[in-house]
Scaffold this motif. Structure first.
Motif, PDB file in Angstrom:
ATOM      1  N   TYR A   1       7.970  -3.704 -30.543  1.00 49.47           N
ATOM      2  CA  TYR A   1       7.187  -3.887 -29.316  1.00 49.47           C
ATOM      3  C   TYR A   1       6.918  -5.358 -29.058  1.00 49.47           C
ATOM      4  O   TYR A   1       7.090  -5.859 -27.938  1.00 49.47           O
ATOM      5  CB  TYR A   1       5.868  -3.126 -29.419  1.00 49.47           C
ATOM      6  N   TRP A   2       6.474  -6.105 -30.095  1.00 49.15           N
ATOM      7  CA  TRP A   2       6.135  -7.510 -29.889  1.00 49.15           C
ATOM      8  C   TRP A   2       7.365  -8.346 -29.591  1.00 49.15           C
ATOM      9  O   TRP A   2       7.253  -9.419 -28.988  1.00 49.15           O
ATOM     10  CB  TRP A   2       5.412  -8.071 -31.114  1.00 49.15           C
TER      11      TRP A   2
ATOM     12  N   ASN B   1       9.623  -7.369 -27.565  1.00 49.58           N
ATOM     13  CA  ASN B   1       9.926  -7.149 -26.151  1.00 49.58           C
ATOM     14  C   ASN B   1       8.912  -7.937 -25.322  1.00 49.58           C
ATOM     15  O   ASN B   1       7.790  -7.500 -25.057  1.00 49.58           O
ATOM     16  CB  ASN B   1       9.832  -5.649 -25.834  1.00 49.58           C
TER      17      ASN B   1
ATOM     18  N   LEU C   1       7.363  -6.293 -22.074  1.00 50.64           N
ATOM     19  CA  LEU C   1       6.259  -5.353 -22.250  1.00 50.64           C
ATOM     20  C   LEU C   1       4.982  -6.085 -22.659  1.00 50.64           C
ATOM     21  O   LEU C   1       3.885  -5.749 -22.204  1.00 50.64           O
ATOM     22  CB  LEU C   1       6.636  -4.306 -23.299  1.00 50.64           C
TER      23      LEU C   1
ATOM     24  N   PRO D   1       4.450   2.218 -22.218  1.00 50.73           N
ATOM     25  CA  PRO D   1       4.034   2.209 -23.635  1.00 50.73           C
ATOM     26  C   PRO D   1       2.519   2.301 -23.769  1.00 50.73           C
ATOM     27  O   PRO D   1       1.761   2.141 -22.802  1.00 50.73           O
ATOM     28  CB  PRO D   1       4.588   0.887 -24.150  1.00 50.73           C
TER      29      PRO D   1
END
Length: 1410
Positions: free
Chosen positions: A341-342, A344, A347, A375
């Motif tokens: 996630y981090w 990306n 996002l 998310p």
């Protein structure tokens, strides 16, 4: 081109004379003011100067004018105004661009000549400024190539050579001072201008790189992002080019390290979000520096979708290894990697934008991202922002209670954050789009979901509903998908339904369809939940049973809270296959939420609509299972019925009546009204009583616990105006389904299967109509029901509804009108005492007033000739009454009261139950009192109805000619009244039989009961074969009741004399009479027994015709009718043998072809065998001499019709009647003794002949074919003569013809055997024996005729001696014998052609008497 042509025509053609001067004058007019441009006029419009110069130059290029002439004009014009050289060169540049396409053309050379000539009066500098370098070289203005080379070098240095800085000459002290200045103790109040001046001085003093200085400023901002107001303003004023800022940020993003320990977005991402929010940089500039690429994100989303699809596909694969050992295995999603996630940055930037409340920039960014759902971290950040936005509106409009304060949410701090909502209209700006963008991720914040639902619900209650469409969108896009992702939150499901129930079922079902079919098949998260739910429900449904309803039901309820639609699809599929699951599944539904039950209703409608029309069967098993489940579920649980009822109505409009089975089950379960045709005689008798008796003894199941469900059904039917609509549609479809052409005909179908389906569909429409009509009449208030029902003439005329349906619907209304009128008359009467006569009188007046409008409106609807045979009053009376009005079921009341008394006594003896037993006893005693009171009221009502009918019956049948009065009246009665109603319901079948008996008992004038019964029993072949299965059963009940009445009179002489002997219905002769001594002639008891014998043979012939037809419908209907009339037919042993052999034949032929017929025939055969010991001999049934004598006696009961067009006979006085009865009994005894002596002598003389005949018959019995031929001859012998053969005799001929045809279609071996010489000899011998037998029978007939003439002569001699004065033709008994036993023609045919012979016979008889 048009301007050029105009220029040529106006100037070029006269250029030398006046064209040149005119052109110069035109240009001079455009140049009037030196201070203004000559291109525009005073009004600001174009003057056309450029166009004129362009046309002039173009004429020179094309050769219309000489080049020198053009140059001279241009030289003169260029001096008119200071701007003219510039304007002239603008036009030259345009022409330069046009001619440069083809350098070798003539026009290009002319153009170069003109430009060279322009140098003579124009500035060289101006030419080099305006014209292209290539053109200047072509013209010759630039004569050396060094200029062109130098131009290229300068251009390359300006635009393509990068500037170089000497980085080594920068002093590090400048950067140190810069870092110190930026990282000192500063606050929001620090003046950015001061910092900017210091930075600029450091750059100038230490020769610092501005881009590196920008990088250091951003580093300082990254360390202190809370000072956004200071740094954002500083950066905006330091670097005005956002592209440079984006490039520096992009460089920093490419070298940013990704850590797993992040709890908030990195500061670099945060300052990018702040710069985007303050519009320092643009999203398009920074987006290309963010990673990963959109293509990579799209591939990841597609990979996730395919992974879930593969998982669902594997769920539908049947494993041959058996079920898993540990039960259902859910789809376990891999835990998301935090570093993924981090990593990306897109996002993370989305989350950072929401943290700084940059809603507009977030929506623009997230709309570009290739993700299936939002998310968790961005979703939670968005929910936090929405909490603050909706807080003021929620606090002011949607607080649960004043004392419940809750946790207040502070407003957003940023000045650029979305404004808080204070009205419902404010929700449309930010909240609604944010919820749509949030989608299923709303499940991360249930509290926000509660708030949104309550706000939308409150908006729904506001007038105008400002958020109507927005609420539906939010439900579709966010709330319902988010509910799927919640783990069994039943409270949330109930809260969602509080909002959904405010919308119509159309909106709700549309939302459910999108929730189930669109969202559930596109979003991977929802697909995973669907797969897991499907896996679990399969595991649960394998273990559901009656013993474990509670634990399994709780599991079903827990699964259904989140994803009900997926579960119910599988449950309904299992129910269609295994109908024994209906009970346990319905019981387990009590653990479902209101939302789940509503979704169940939608799923049921969806399954029914997806199946389409059922082909090949009227009631396919899956439809029966779904109908049974629907009836049980809707009764036990509070599910809205509107959608299902409207679906049935729409299917009826589309001429699809299969789904009426669902309506039948729902009405039966919810209202307790059954459509059972197989009712016992006791139940049918109870159905003639009041509502309480019907509920206690009329239905198979006790009508209890249906009050609430019945009220719900009524609200659903009435609230959507479906009550009368469903009745009318069912009535119309009852006929449409018969005439509807089947879309796909299966060539492999067994013969008659399509008729079977059509018949069952018609019966289903009929049952549903009766059920629904009965429910509406019983559940509605009388005034409400009458107001909703269309008028009777409108139903018959506009809705094309038959009389049976129209009067069935209006019968309760008419009864209520009469009762209300009776009550008003009773209250208005002054008399204190209320006698029976006054009560009957009031009832007559009320009935006349209530039915008079119906009579008037009915009269024009039928042809005038109909009312010549029966009156409109009789027609309306017949259709408006019911079994409740004609007879009190005393036995049913007594039987039910005895049962309740026994139950009360047993409850009183049972002391183990304590107070419960006493309550049961009290309930039984209350029911007994209510039943007694109901019986008393019905007895009073029946007496009033009989009193009214006795007064009205004289005008029912108009007095026409005697023949027509009997034949046509009975025909109209059967066509318009008896047959349509007797096949409507089982109760109506009994009503028709009872009504005929009532008309007979009332001694109705001009009505022949005997002829009516004769027509009913003699003409049943076509009636039987034209019925559906249900109609055949009801028609059989009608025949059984009528036949029971006839056989009761046949069995009991006293009953016959008491109920028939002197009634007009048994009059057999109408004579011209005088007012003193004339009396009617009636059928005698023995004569009536002969007629009954004929009726039995007619019924036998009709059944034989149907059973031998080979047609499915005829055989089935004949068997059904035979089963229904079994109590009273057959009673003759010989007829029973004939029918039994036909039944055995049907069993043998249909055993492997049509098993349902075989089962029917087998059942009837067993019942018939049980009745064989109670069969009667023909001699016990009626008086029989021999076979041919029996034929003559059976036809002896004739009806002589000697009518006068204006007179009819009168009845003798009572005194004369009693004297005639005494004399009649004496003469009948004498005649009986004489006939007995004659019979004995005949028996002795013919005993030897009978023995020989018996031996021959025994030898013939060995052949089945000869036995069948003998049965046909026997039936032919007792039928009427050929001259007066009834249409049913034509049917016999058809049957014989079919037998011959069917015999010709036998097997080949049988045909060879028939053609053998031995068979031919046997046939010739058989024909010779038959001729001998006929000759002997003719001899016996002559002997019997001579004996009859001798008896007649003796009786005539006795009459002359005795001279009885009681009758003008002698004694009553002698008159009956003379007019009946002596005739050999049937009294039930039109005898108009024999009237002259009858008159001649009467004249001879009068001579004998004289």
């Amino acid at each position: 081109m048009s301007t050029l042509l105009k220029f040529v025509s106006e100037y070029c053609k006269t250029w030398e004379k006046s064209g040149r001067d005119s052109f110069v004058k035109l240009l001079t007019q455009c140049i009037k003011d030196e201070g203004k441009s000559p291109l525009f006029t005073k009004s600001g419009k174009l003057s056309g100067l450029s166009q004129s110069i362009y046309d002039l130059l173009l004429c020179a290029l094309k050769g219309y004018l000489k080049k020198d002439a053009v140059i001279s004009v241009l030289r003169e014009v260029s001096m008119l105004h200071a701007d003219m050289p510039s304007i002239l060169l603008d036009v030259v540049c345009v022409i330069d661009a046009e001619t440069s396409l083809n350098v070798q053309s003539e026009e290009r050379s002319v153009f170069c000549y003109l430009v060279r000539e322009l140098e003579s009066f124009m500035s060289d500098k101006l030419l080099k400024e305006r014209l292209e370098i290539e053109t200047l070289q072509d013209v010759g203005t630039l004569k050396n190539k060094i200029f062109y080379t130098k131009f290229i070098k300068i251009k390359t240095k300006l635009y393509y050579k990068q500037r170089k800085f000497n980085l080594f000459r920068e002093e590090s002290e400048g950067y140190a001072k810069l870092i110190v200045e930026l990282n000192q103790e500063i606050s929001e109040d620090t003046d950015w201008k001061t910092i900017l001046e210091i930075i600029q001085s450091l750059i100038g003093c230490f020769n610092l790189d501005p881009n590196r200085v920008l990088d250091i400023i951003l580093e300082s901002f990254e360390a202190r992002p809370h000072l956004d107001n200071l740094f954002v303003t500083l950066i905006k004023n330091y670097m005005c080019d956002p592209q440079v800022i984006s490039e520096v940020l992009g460089f920093k993003l490419s070298n940013m390290e990704v850590l797993d320990t992040y709890k908030e977005p990195p500061n670099l991402i945060t300052i990018i979000a702040l710069l985007l929010q303050h519009q320092v940089i643009a999203l398009d500039d920074i987006y290309r520096w963010l990673r990963p690429d959109d293509l990579i994100m799209a591939k990841e989303a597609d990979k996730e979708l395919k992974l879930v699809q593969e998982y669902i596909r594997k769920l539908n694969i049947v494993s041959t290894k058996g079920p898993p050992a540990n039960g259902a295995n859910d789809f376990i999603e891999d835990k998301a990697d935090p570093q993924e996630y981090w990593a990306n940055q897109k996002l993370v930037l989305s989350e950072a934008l929401l943290r700084v409340c940059a809603w507009r920039e977030f929506s623009a960014l997230f709309s570009r991202l290739q993700v299936s759902a939002m998310p968790a971290r961005p979703a939670k950040a968005l929910c936090e922002m929405l909490h603050a936005v909706v807080e003021p509106l929620y606090r002011s409009q949607c607080r649960v209670a004043p004392k419940i304060i809750g946790t207040p949410i502070p407003p957003l701090k940023s000045n650029l954050a979305p404004k808080a909502c204070k009205t419902f209209e404010d929700m449309k700006d930010v909240v609604i789009p944010a919820l749509i963008l949030l989608g299923p991720a709303l499940h991360h914040d249930p509290i926000l979901m509660y708030k949104i639902i309550r706000i939308l619900r409150t908006s729904r209650s506001v007038k105008g509903d400002p958020l109507q469409h927005e609420a539906l969108t939010v439900l579709d896009a966010a709330i319902l998908p988010a509910l799927t992702l919640m783990e069994g939150n039943c409270c949330m499901a109930e809260e969602v339904y509080t909002l959904l129930k405010l919308y119509s079922y159309q909106c709700r079902y549309c939302l459910y369809a999108r929730w189930k079919n669109e969202s559930g098949e596109k979003i991977p998260a929802l697909m995973r939940v669907r797969g897991n739910s499907l896996q679990r429900i399969k595991h649960i449904m394998k273990r559901v049973s009656k013993e474990n309803i509670k634990p399994q039901g709780r599991l079903i309820g827990k699964l259904s809270h989140a994803a009900p639609a997926f579960l119910f699809d599988y449950m309904l599929l299992q129910i269609q296959t295994y109908d024994n699951l209906i009970g346990p599944v319905v019981e387990s539904l009590k653990y479902l939420t209101s939302l789940s039950l509503d979704v169940l209703g939608y799923c049921l409608v969806e399954v029914l609509s997806s199946k389409g029309s059922a082909s090949g069967a009227a009631h396919p098993p899956w439809l029966q299972a779904l109908a049974a489940f629907a009836g049980a579920a809707y009764k036990k649980h509070n599910i809205e019925l509107t959608g299902l009822l409207q679906f049935v109505a729409d299917r009826l409009k589309a001429q699809q009546s299969q789904d009426l089975l669902i309506l039948k089950e729902i009405v039966q379960k919810m209202a307790g009204i059954e459509a059972a045709e197989e009712m016992t005689p006791e139940q049918l008798d109870a159905m003639a009583g009041g509502e309480l008796l019907k509920g206690e003894a009329g239905y198979f199941s006790q009508v209890r616990n249906t009050r609430r469900s019945s009220a719900r059904l009524k609200d659903a039917v009435v609230g959507n105006n479906l009550d009368i609509a469903l009745c009318i549609l069912s009535a119309q479809q009852r006929h449409c389904c018969v005439w509807k052409d089947s879309g796909e005909e299966n060539t492999n179908e067994v013969g008659g299967s399509q008729l079977k389906v059509v018949g069952r569909l018609a019966d289903q429409c009929q049952d549903a109509l009766v059920q629904l009509g009965t429910f509406l009449a019983s559940s509605h208030a009388p005034d409400e029901y009458a107001a909703r029902l269309p008028p009777l003439p409108e139903l018959l005329r506009d809705y094309h509804v038959d009389a049976d349906v129209a009067f069935f619907l209006h019968r309760p209304v008419l009864a209520q009108k009469i009762a209300a009128k009776v009550e008003s008359l009773r209250k208005s009467s002054d008399s204190k005492s209320d006698s029976q006569e006054k009560s009957i009188e009031r009832y007559n007046v009320a009935s006349k007033e209530a039915l008079e409008p119906i009579v008037i409106s009915i009269t024009p609807l039928l042809p005038t000739r109909v009312w010549e045979d029966i009156s409109p009053e009789f027609y309306v009376t017949f259709w408006s009454l019911s079994m409740y009005d004609l007879r009190v079921p005393v036995e049913s009341y007594a039987r039910e009261i005895d049962r309740l008394k026994t139950a009360a006594a047993s409850a009183a003896r049972d002391t183990s139950q304590g107070t419960k037993g006493k309550k049961e006893q009290e309930r039984f005693n209350t029911l007994i009192e209510k039943l007694q009171e109901e019986r008393r009221r019905q007895e009073e009502h029946v007496s009033r109805v009989h009193g009214r009918l006795s007064r009205e019956c004289s005008g029912w049948f108009p007095a026409r000619a005697a023949k027509s009065a009997k034949n046509e009246t009975v025909t109209r009665l059967m066509q318009l009244c008896l047959f349509p109603r007797c096949v409507f319901t089982a109760t109506d079948a009994l009503y028709c039989a009872q009504f005929v008996h009532t008309v007979h008992a009332l001694k109705t004038p001009n009505f022949s009961t005997l002829l009516c019964y004769d027509r009913l029993f003699c003409d049943i072949t076509y009636s039987v074969m034209s019925c559906t299965e249900g109609e055949a059963a009801r028609y059989g009940r009608f025949l059984c009741r009528v036949l029971g009445t006839a056989m009761r009179w046949h069995a009991d002489r006293a009953a016959f004399h008491a109920e028939c002997a002197h009634y007009p219905g048994f009059v057999t002769k109408y004579r011209v009479s005088n007012q003193f001594t004339e009396a009617n002639d009636h059928v005698g008891y023995e004569n009536y027994r002969h007629v009954c014998h004929k009726w039995h043979y007619k019924i036998t012939k009709a059944m034989v015709v149907c059973l031998d037809s080979g047609d499915y419908v005829q055989i089935r209907n004949a068997l059904i009718v035979l089963i229904k009339i079994l109590p009273h037919f057959p009673v003759l042993a010989k007829l029973a043998q004939i029918i039994e052999r036909k039944i055995e034949k049907v069993k043998e032929e249909e055993k492997n072809q049509r098993p349902d017929l075989y089962v029917l025939a087998t059942g009837y055969s067993g019942q018939l065998r049980n009745k064989v010991p109670n069969m009667m001999k023909e001699s016990d049934f009626h008086q029989v001499v021999d076979q041919h004598k029996a034929s003559g006696v059976a036809q002896a009961a004739t009806v002589k019709e000697e009518t006068n067009s204006k007179q009819q006979e009168t009845v003798a006085s009572p005194v004369q009647a009693t004297e005639s009865e005494k004399k009649e009994s004496k003469s009948s005894d004498r005649r009986r003794d004489e006939s007995d002596r004659d019979k004995e002598t005949k028996r002795e003389s013919r005993s030897s002949l009978k023995e020989r005949n018996k031996e021959e018959l025994r030898s013939k019995d060995k052949s089945p074919r000869e036995r069948s031929h003998r049965e046909e001859r026997y039936l032919e012998a007792i039928s009427p003569p050929h001259d007066h053969r009834h249409p049913s005799d034509d049917v016999d001929r058809d049957v014989k013809r079919r037998k011959v045809e069917s015999s010709s279609n036998g097997k080949g071996s049988k045909e060879i055997e028939e053609r053998s010489p031995e068979k031919e000899k046997r046939k010739t011998k058989l024909r010779g024996d038959e001729r001998k037998e006929r000759k002997m029978s003719r001899k016996r007939d002559r002997v019997e005729d001579s004996s009859l003439l001798e008896q007649k002569r003796r009786r005539d001699e006795q009459k002359v001696v005795i001279k009885m004065p009681s009758h003008q033709n002698g004694s009553q008994e002698d008159h009956h014998y003379e007019k009946y036993h002596k005739r050999e023609k049937s009294p039930f045919r039109d005898r108009s052609h024999e009237e002259p012979r009858d008159k001649h016979r009467r004249s001879n008889e009068s001579k004998i008497r004289r």
